[in-house]
Design a protein around this motif. Structure first.
Motif, PDB file in Angstrom:
ATOM      1  N   LEU A  33       4.675 -17.560  33.591  1.00  0.00           N
ATOM      2  CA  LEU A  33       4.471 -18.505  32.505  1.00  0.00           C
ATOM      3  C   LEU A  33       4.066 -17.768  31.227  1.00  0.00           C
ATOM      4  O   LEU A  33       4.561 -18.089  30.144  1.00  0.00           O
ATOM      5  N   ASP A  34       3.217 -16.775  31.357  1.00  0.00           N
ATOM      6  CA  ASP A  34       2.791 -15.995  30.193  1.00  0.00           C
ATOM      7  C   ASP A  34       3.979 -15.285  29.545  1.00  0.00           C
ATOM      8  O   ASP A  34       4.144 -15.331  28.325  1.00  0.00           O
ATOM      9  N   VAL A  35       4.838 -14.659  30.346  1.00  0.00           N
ATOM     10  CA  VAL A  35       6.017 -13.976  29.817  1.00  0.00           C
ATOM     11  C   VAL A  35       6.959 -14.986  29.159  1.00  0.00           C
ATOM     12  O   VAL A  35       7.476 -14.743  28.061  1.00  0.00           O
ATOM     13  N   SER A  36       7.184 -16.110  29.800  1.00  0.00           N
ATOM     14  CA  SER A  36       8.075 -17.141  29.236  1.00  0.00           C
ATOM     15  C   SER A  36       7.559 -17.636  27.890  1.00  0.00           C
ATOM     16  O   SER A  36       8.339 -17.812  26.948  1.00  0.00           O
ATOM     17  N   LEU A  37       6.270 -17.840  27.787  1.00  0.00           N
ATOM     18  CA  LEU A  37       5.692 -18.313  26.531  1.00  0.00           C
ATOM     19  C   LEU A  37       5.793 -17.259  25.433  1.00  0.00           C
ATOM     20  O   LEU A  37       6.064 -17.586  24.275  1.00  0.00           O
ATOM     21  N   ARG A  38       5.609 -15.981  25.787  1.00  0.00           N
ATOM     22  CA  ARG A  38       5.747 -14.921  24.785  1.00  0.00           C
ATOM     23  C   ARG A  38       7.186 -14.810  24.287  1.00  0.00           C
ATOM     24  O   ARG A  38       7.420 -14.635  23.090  1.00  0.00           O
ATOM     25  N   LEU A  39       8.150 -14.933  25.191  1.00  0.00           N
ATOM     26  CA  LEU A  39       9.557 -14.883  24.779  1.00  0.00           C
ATOM     27  C   LEU A  39       9.921 -16.097  23.934  1.00  0.00           C
ATOM     28  O   LEU A  39      10.641 -15.972  22.938  1.00  0.00           O
TER      29      LEU A  39
END
Length: 60
Positions: A33-39
């Motif tokens: 979720l953290d990676v998806s939000l950063r992208l």
């Protein structure tokens, strides 16, 4: 987004979707979720000129 906010979001979404998230899965769910939000933030912040038009859709 802080880890506690991500945990609260995971709890709320899993409850809304009636999905059980085992405690062993939480670190992986939080990391994804953290990676998806950063992208998503990178895409959202990319400046586009006003005259930009959407790409055409081709179907076969």
């Amino acid at each position: 987004m802080a880890a506690d906010h991500l945990d609260n979001y995971i709890d709320a979404v899993s409850k809304a979707l009636a999905l059980s998230v085992e405690e062993a899965w939480r670190p992986a769910v939080r990391a994804n979720l953290d990676v998806s939000l950063r992208l998503a933030r990178l895409v959202d912040e990319f400046p586009l000129p006003d005259e930009t038009e959407p790409a055409s859709v081709y179907t076969a």
